[in-house]
Design an enzyme around this catalytic site. Structure first.
Site, PDB file in Angstrom:
ATOM      1  N   GLY B  39       0.847  -1.198   0.000  1.00  0.00           N
ATOM      2  CA  GLY B  39       0.000   0.000   0.000  1.00  0.00           C
ATOM      3  C   GLY B  39       0.873   1.236   0.000  1.00  0.00           C
ATOM      4  O   GLY B  39       1.902   1.286   0.676  1.00  0.00           O
ATOM      5  N   GLY B  41      -0.439   4.608   0.220  1.00  0.00           N
ATOM      6  CA  GLY B  41      -1.152   5.823   0.608  1.00  0.00           C
ATOM      7  C   GLY B  41      -0.274   6.620   1.559  1.00  0.00           C
ATOM      8  O   GLY B  41       0.953   6.461   1.580  1.00  0.00           O
ATOM      9  N   LEU B  42      -0.896   7.472   2.359  1.00  0.00           N
ATOM     10  CA  LEU B  42      -0.093   8.303   3.260  1.00  0.00           C
ATOM     11  C   LEU B  42       0.780   7.453   4.154  1.00  0.00           C
ATOM     12  O   LEU B  42       1.965   7.714   4.325  1.00  0.00           O
ATOM     13  CB  LEU B  42      -1.003   9.199   4.093  1.00  0.00           C
ATOM     14  CG  LEU B  42      -1.625  10.364   3.340  1.00  0.00           C
ATOM     15  CD1 LEU B  42      -2.458  11.209   4.287  1.00  0.00           C
ATOM     16  CD2 LEU B  42      -0.555  11.219   2.698  1.00  0.00           C
ATOM     17  N   GLY B  44       1.684   4.180   3.845  1.00  0.00           N
ATOM     18  CA  GLY B  44       2.620   3.334   3.122  1.00  0.00           C
ATOM     19  C   GLY B  44       3.736   4.115   2.455  1.00  0.00           C
ATOM     20  O   GLY B  44       4.914   3.768   2.568  1.00  0.00           O
ATOM     21  N   ARG B 329     -18.891  13.653  13.554  1.00  0.00           N
ATOM     22  CA  ARG B 329     -19.539  13.026  12.415  1.00  0.00           C
ATOM     23  C   ARG B 329     -20.631  12.038  12.796  1.00  0.00           C
ATOM     24  O   ARG B 329     -21.697  12.015  12.175  1.00  0.00           O
ATOM     25  CB  ARG B 329     -18.481  12.295  11.582  1.00  0.00           C
ATOM     26  CG  ARG B 329     -17.562  13.275  10.914  1.00  0.00           C
ATOM     27  CD  ARG B 329     -16.407  12.592  10.255  1.00  0.00           C
ATOM     28  NE  ARG B 329     -15.649  13.592   9.500  1.00  0.00           N
ATOM     29  CZ  ARG B 329     -14.553  13.333   8.824  1.00  0.00           C
ATOM     30  NH1 ARG B 329     -14.054  12.118   8.790  1.00  0.00           N
ATOM     31  NH2 ARG B 329     -13.940  14.285   8.168  1.00  0.00           N
ATOM     32  N   HIS B 421     -17.596   6.080   5.161  1.00  0.00           N
ATOM     33  CA  HIS B 421     -16.464   6.900   4.798  1.00  0.00           C
ATOM     34  C   HIS B 421     -15.140   6.354   5.315  1.00  0.00           C
ATOM     35  O   HIS B 421     -14.122   6.409   4.635  1.00  0.00           O
ATOM     36  CB  HIS B 421     -16.699   8.295   5.368  1.00  0.00           C
ATOM     37  CG  HIS B 421     -15.580   9.241   5.144  1.00  0.00           C
ATOM     38  ND1 HIS B 421     -15.086   9.497   3.889  1.00  0.00           N
ATOM     39  CD2 HIS B 421     -14.840   9.994   6.000  1.00  0.00           C
ATOM     40  CE1 HIS B 421     -14.105  10.374   3.992  1.00  0.00           C
ATOM     41  NE2 HIS B 421     -13.918  10.665   5.252  1.00  0.00           N
ATOM     42  N   GLU B 445      -5.043   3.595   8.316  1.00  0.00           N
ATOM     43  CA  GLU B 445      -6.432   3.156   8.492  1.00  0.00           C
ATOM     44  C   GLU B 445      -6.524   1.635   8.642  1.00  0.00           C
ATOM     45  O   GLU B 445      -7.485   1.115   9.187  1.00  0.00           O
ATOM     46  CB  GLU B 445      -7.293   3.623   7.302  1.00  0.00           C
ATOM     47  CG  GLU B 445      -8.791   3.456   7.531  1.00  0.00           C
ATOM     48  CD  GLU B 445      -9.633   3.918   6.344  1.00  0.00           C
ATOM     49  OE1 GLU B 445      -9.101   4.555   5.426  1.00  0.00           O
ATOM     50  OE2 GLU B 445     -10.855   3.635   6.346  1.00  0.00           O
ATOM     51  N   ARG B 455     -13.938   8.658  14.407  1.00  0.00           N
ATOM     52  CA  ARG B 455     -12.771   9.475  14.108  1.00  0.00           C
ATOM     53  C   ARG B 455     -13.190  10.918  13.893  1.00  0.00           C
ATOM     54  O   ARG B 455     -14.202  11.188  13.244  1.00  0.00           O
ATOM     55  CB  ARG B 455     -12.074   8.953  12.860  1.00  0.00           C
ATOM     56  CG  ARG B 455     -10.866   9.784  12.445  1.00  0.00           C
ATOM     57  CD  ARG B 455     -10.125   9.185  11.282  1.00  0.00           C
ATOM     58  NE  ARG B 455     -10.910   9.197  10.046  1.00  0.00           N
ATOM     59  CZ  ARG B 455     -11.123  10.283   9.308  1.00  0.00           C
ATOM     60  NH1 ARG B 455     -10.652  11.461   9.703  1.00  0.00           N
ATOM     61  NH2 ARG B 455     -11.825  10.220   8.201  1.00  0.00           N
ATOM     62  N   LEU B 461      -5.536  11.760   8.076  1.00  0.00           N
ATOM     63  CA  LEU B 461      -4.282  12.130   7.423  1.00  0.00           C
ATOM     64  C   LEU B 461      -3.182  12.205   8.464  1.00  0.00           C
ATOM     65  O   LEU B 461      -2.055  11.756   8.256  1.00  0.00           O
ATOM     66  CB  LEU B 461      -4.441  13.483   6.720  1.00  0.00           C
ATOM     67  CG  LEU B 461      -5.543  13.562   5.661  1.00  0.00           C
ATOM     68  CD1 LEU B 461      -5.524  14.928   4.984  1.00  0.00           C
ATOM     69  CD2 LEU B 461      -5.378  12.474   4.628  1.00  0.00           C
TER      70      LEU B 461
END
Lengths: 234, 657, 254
Positions: B39, B41-42, B44, B329, B421, B445, B455, B461
């Site tokens: 992965g 993403g941020l 990884g 949320r 989400h 995540e 969250r 992030l």
């Protein structure tokens, strides 16, 4: 990064196009200014091309200008050769083309610089044959010289008058000049972008100047043969 | 089985002490140690880049065509950090406190405190990398506010913060690739963990272009594979986001924690029809200025602009005057569902509420007029000026809304509805981010650790980058220091043979079912079951039914799925089938977990457990634990509980009134 | 809201892999809702193909919200289809009408070889970034974020360039298959920030060299890239790159 690497990179090749292009623009300014002296006829019926002939004589007989002429030819040849090479290279970057071409995103003349350049080149050959070859080498059409204040020189004005008395030549010249206009409409601003002008203020200005210059130069150049053809001057 | 390995000492000293005492690997040895990062993403990308910088031999994998595509890129609103640049009373403790409270007291104190501590370094690191955060005219960084907090601590880059942060991490990663420290395998999907003597020692990955299975060795394996929101079929996740890597790890012995903690985001564009393939989020930052309302009358069919002010119910402002439209949320989502269920919904589907910018437009317009020193500006001009301001702040979001719905949000209120989400649950990890399988780590995540049951906005992030840049370089070193004597294992080792065979067998089985139904249709049906029974509101009966339904769906899937194409070629249907098969199994576990948790907390709302006002009713006495599930065989899991001990914060009922 | 549906003819490029020749195939899809996205219409087509036993059309897509840059498709003669400042995934069927024939092709450029059907290999972009599209700062080396104030306009301009999603539409649109808009967006993003200053010269020289090596064409400033860019990356970035290139080569050592 050697100079060779710089000028053989895609950006460097464009730099060559831009720099030679801008020098040719400068040449056009000079060329148009000198030629515009033919219009002195409109204001003075005694003129009969005197100012123009003198100017042409000055250009042809000044050593410095003759040296610059060599540079000019170098620039033209470089511009043409590099242009063809680049066009060819760029075309080879997409072996399988699209079934539907993308046309909305750019102006037709921006995409057709090669074609426009080719038309200009053909026109240029004819144009050089008409005037430059005659003046320098063959003397064709310049058998009778004129003299002002004791200085003898070619009657270039007379040659123009004779050349532009034919409709087809006028049409070919117009086509050449219009192609030049469109070539400039893209090339003028593109050259400055290639040289790195990116500020909004200057790009906006250069785009306007570019369009203005393209239209102006085209009109000035077409106006000359037209004026001769219709007998407004000469 | 569960040892969280939380360092002793006072909360604020734990991380400092850990860093001071963890084992180190000398540079010469780092070169011999291989780390697999799955992965990009941020979490990884930042981990792979940071470990590459340290000198480890890193192999990074992503299923997309480039590491830059990872779904972190879609995060809009921002990233939190306890910088207190606004001088509004923020601090590491407050960020820590807000996060634990926002998570409804189901997160681990030590992890969250560490997150708050490193949050400030993240901003510094990103600025140094050239992330173009929004700035004030003085040239300093700008902040905005987000749900669940009363300070302005969110750093942002218009509505594309995730993109900018990911590009920063991606560039750092590409730099390491160029330097030869990281080898990148894009269009590769991890399909199995290889274990040797109980430790994670590699992976089996499928080259998605050729269809070939590849074996890769690593002294440690880091899963940075994101969340599993796509179990709901419709979510704001990317189409490719999946649970497969985490699920393979789970089946290989990694406990899965709190799978039922899923976040439903309150401001998404509502579903428009059956064809819908995904839902689109409208950033939470829109709640800064927008006001949420429904008509006071049920089944009101008038157009929004025809409904007079006194016939509108600004239900969030009514119910939660202290936080108003900026409640967390889970609270906002539930309130929207409550109104729609009660018959006050708007739009053709009646499954939507209004998010209205009319007031904000006038407010901003007046401010602009005021700046020009004019008091007599006509109303129309005020509105035009206000629209300009709103356009600058939220233009890209408004454009996106208009593209999707065909309605102009500057003229009409937007219709929004909650959508899946984020998933707070994930692989159980200890303080070092190590799962219950030694040598196997989960970051971002993909793990469960920092957000409890809900969250807060702009924290995902933060967590992804915290784990990748600032946590894993220390903690994985602590593990690898012991591994300097382990030579790289040849991929001809029987463990690799066996793992590859199990993967190829499964692929072969899938391809040879040759049934009648498409993978997509199974995924849709799974999504409906989970959304209806394990979505925003859950009940015992519903969950029991859902478990039966999912089990039946699994049987049907394995006997009637149809996958065209071949094994040894690019075959997106096969990729999807591999993922959906895992989602089905995960779906069952989510329901099992939700059924086990007889309380309501954060995103987990059991209808049986609520206060008379309809707020979530926690049961701290019996459920203040992390539910970590160990895989025991088909449909069988064993529950392990990690008790949550709050030493610093005193849990109370969350109050946003 | 209206719920009109439409029937469409699709002319789609099919190509098994990079070693085989491709061809157009005709398909028909019916009852397509105007609310659908273009890719959802392709989902419908693919479901149809799976049921009839034909291989579905392979196309790249992921986030479906216009930000990951994965979706491509050259639709009716324009990358990402007829809408301005848009990606294929955000193109909605409202853009078409009943009975339309839609021609869908992959990005065409030798530097972007076809992987399968409408999927192309854009790894050349990654390699251009590897050549210098970054700021060399290791984790942990950073000073405080506010230690270096940055002029708001520069920060905004830098952000506007950094918005590039790397989708490759600029290359697909360019008659020369040039990657200049992509590359100049990165060069501008970093050149506009003081953090990017130390490496500015080597960055632009190396990135241009890599772009040439990958087989992209040269820029002739036609503006087709800017016109098709989903993030409206400005052509002025290319001019800025040219300036960076010129000044970097003037001060180069050799």
């Amino acid at each position: 990064m050697t100079w060779k690497q710089v000028f053989t990179s895609s950006v460097g090749k464009k730099l060559v196009m831009g720099l030679t292009g801008i020098s040719l623009v400068l040449f056009l300014v000079v060329h148009a200014s000198i030629n515009a002296t033919v219009f002195a006829d409109l204001f003075n019926s005694e003129e009969n091309g005197e100012m123009f002939n003198k100017a042409a004589h000055f250009m042809g007989s000044t050593v410095l200008i003759r040296i610059m002429e060599i540079g000019l030819f170098g620039g033209i040849i470089l511009h043409i050769a590099q242009g063809y090479l680049l066009s060819l290279e760029n075309q080879q970057k997409r072996s399988v083309g699209y079934a539907v071409a993308y046309k909305d995103g750019s102006k037709w003349y921006s995409r057709s610089m090669g074609l426009l350049g080719t038309i200009i080149l053909l026109f240029l050959v004819l144009h050089l044959y008409h005037f430059w070859v005659s003046a320098r080498f063959t003397n064709k059409g310049l058998e009778e010289s004129v003299s002002y204040n004791g200085v003898e020189m070619h009657n270039m004005f007379g040659l123009m008058k004779a050349t532009f008395s034919e409709w087809w030549i006028f049409l070919v010249y117009s086509l050449g000049c219009i192609s030049l206009g469109y070539h400039l409409a893209h090339g003028f601003q593109s050259a400055f972008r290639t040289l790195g002008v990116h500020n909004k203020r200057y790009t906006t200005m250069l785009i306007s100047i570019g369009y203005g210059f393209s239209v102006f130069i085209t009109l000035v150049f077409i106006l000359m043969p037209l004026s001769f053809l219709l007998g407004w001057i000469g | 089985m569960l040892d969280a390995k939380i360092p002793s000492g006072s909360l604020e000293d734990k991380w400092v002490d850990y860093k001071g005492h963890c084992k180190l690997v000398n540079p010469a040895n780092k070169r011999k140690l291989e780390v697999i990062v799955v992965g990009t993403g941020l979490a990884g990308a930042s981990a792979a880049a940071s470990l590459g910088e340290l000198g480890y031999k890193v192999k990074a994998f992503c299923f997309q065509d480039s590491p830059r595509r990872a779904h972190s890129i879609a995060a809009q609103g921002g990233i939190n950090a306890a910088k207190n640049y606004q001088n509004d009373g923020d601090s590491v403790f407050r960020l820590f406190y807000d996060t634990v409270k926002g998570g409804d007291y189901r997160a681990r104190e030590a992890n969250v405190h560490r997150l708050a501590e490193v949050s400030t370094s993240i901003i510094d690191q990103c600025v140094a990398q050239g992330v173009p955060f929004a700035r004030e005219y003085g040239g300093l960084l700008s902040n905005r506010s987000f749900g669940g907090t009363q300070v302005q601590r969110t750093f942002y880059a218009a509505g594309q913060t995730g993109q900018q942060l990911l590009i920063g991490a991606y560039q750092a990663l590409e730099r390491q690739i160029a330097l030869g420290n990281v080898t990148m395998y894009s269009r590769h999907e991890m399909l199995e963990i290889v274990k040797v003597e109980g430790k994670a020692r590699g992976i089996i990955a499928r080259n998605l272009i050729s269809g070939e299975l590849e074996r890769h060795f690593g002294h440690a394996v880091l899963l940075c594979t994101g969340g599993y929101g796509n179990v709901f079929y419709l979510s704001t996740n990317a189409m490719g986001s999946n649970v497969t890597a985490a699920w393979k790890a789970h089946r290989q012995g990694a406990a899965f924690a709190n799978p039922c903690f899923t976040q439903i985001h309150p401001t998404c564009i509502p579903v428009s029809g059956d064809h819908q393939s995904k839902l689109t989020l409208m950033s939470e930052s829109l709640r800064n200025d927008g006001r949420i309302w429904v008509p006071k009358k049920q089944n009101d069919t008038r157009k929004a602009i025809d409904i007079p002010e006194d016939e509108r119910d600004y239900y969030l402002e009514r119910r939660y005057p202290a936080f108003g439209n900026l409640v967390p949320r889970d609270v906002a989502s539930r309130a929207a569902k409550e109104r729609c269920d009660a018959g006050y919904g708007v739009g053709t589907s009646k499954q939507a509420v209004y998010l209205d910018y009319a007031d904000a437009i006038i407010r901003y317009g007046k401010i602009e007029a005021g700046k020009e020193g004019r008091n007599d500006v006509p109303a129309a001009e005020v509105i035009a000026m206000g629209k300009q301001v709103v356009k600058e702040k939220y233009g890209n979001l408004f454009d996106m809304y208009e593209k999707i719905t065909g309605e102009n949000p500057y003229e009409f209120p937007m219709r929004i509805y909650p959508a899946v989400h984020y998933t707070m649950g994930g692989l159980w990890v200890d303080y070092e981010l190590q799962t219950t399988v030694p040598g196997l780590y989960a970051l971002g995540e993909a793990n469960f650790s920092d957000h409890g049951a809900n969250r807060l906005g702009a924290s995902a992030l933060m967590q992804g980058l915290a784990d990748g840049y600032f946590v894993i370089p220390y903690t994985v070193g602590n593990y690898l220091a012991e591994e300097i004597y382990s030579k790289a294992i040849e991929t001809t080792h029987p463990a690799f043979e066996e793992a590859e065979k199990s993967v190829s067998d499964r692929i072969y089985t899938l391809m040879n079912i040759k049934g009648k139904q498409s993978v997509e249709s199974f995924h849709k049906r799974l999504g409906k079951i989970i959304w209806n029974k394990c979505g925003m509101a859950r009940s015992k009966d519903g969950l029991e039914e859902a478990i039966r339904d999912v089990q039946a769906l699994k049987r049907e899937f394995w006997s009637d799925v149809r996958i065209p194409g071949e094994i040894n070629e690019m075959n997106p249907e096969l990729d999807k089938a591999n993922r959906v098969a895992d989602f089905i199994e995960l779906g069952e576990l989510m329901c099992v977990d939700a059924l086990n948790r007889n309380e309501s907390c954060g995103g987990h709302f059991r209808e049986e457990y609520q206060t008379p006002e309809g707020e979530a009713l926690r049961d701290d006495e019996n459920y203040m634990y992390v539910a970590a599930w160990e895989f025991k065989g088909e449909h069988q899991w064993e529950l392990h509980k990690e008790a949550l001990n709050y030493e610093v914060i005193k849990p109370s009922q969350r109050n946003y009134k | 809201m209206e719920h009109n549906t439409m029937n469409l003819n699709l002319k789609v490029w099919r190509q098994k892999n990079n070693n085989t020749k491709g061809e157009f195939k005709l398909y028909r899809v019916e009852n397509i809702s105007a609310e659908m996205s273009f890719l959802e219409m392709f989902d419908v087509l693919n479901e149809q193909l799976v049921v009839t036993g034909e291989e579905p059309v392979a196309f790249d897509h992921d986030c479906r919200e216009g930000i990951c840059g994965m979706c491509s498709m050259y639709i009716n003669g324009k990358p990402h289809g007829p809408w301005q400042a848009n990606t294929t995934c955000q193109l909605h069927m409202r853009a078409f009408k009943d009975g339309d024939t839609i021609v869908v092709e992959p990005w065409r450029a030798n530097a972007f070889p076809v992987v399968k059907d409408l999927m192309v290999d854009r790894s050349a972009f990654d390699r251009i970034i590897q050549a210098g599209g970054y700021i060399s700062v290791n984790t942990g080396n950073a000073v405080d974020g506010n230690a270096l104030p940055i002029n708001k306009k520069d920060a905004d301009d830098s952000f506007a360039a950094a918005m590039c999603i790397g989708c490759g539409a600029c290359v697909a649109a360019c008659k020369n298959s040039s990657a200049m808009l992509f590359m100049s967006a990165k060069v501008s993003h970093l050149a506009l920030l003081p953090q990017g200053d130390p490496e500015r010269n080597s960055r632009v020289l190396n990135m241009v060299a890599q772009m040439d090596k990958e087989g992209f064409g040269a820029c002739t400033n036609t503006g087709a890239c800017e016109a098709t860019c989903p993030k409206e990356i400005s052509l002025s970035n290319i001019a800025r790159l040219n300036q960076e290139y010129l000044s970097a080569s003037l001060v180069a050592d050799k």
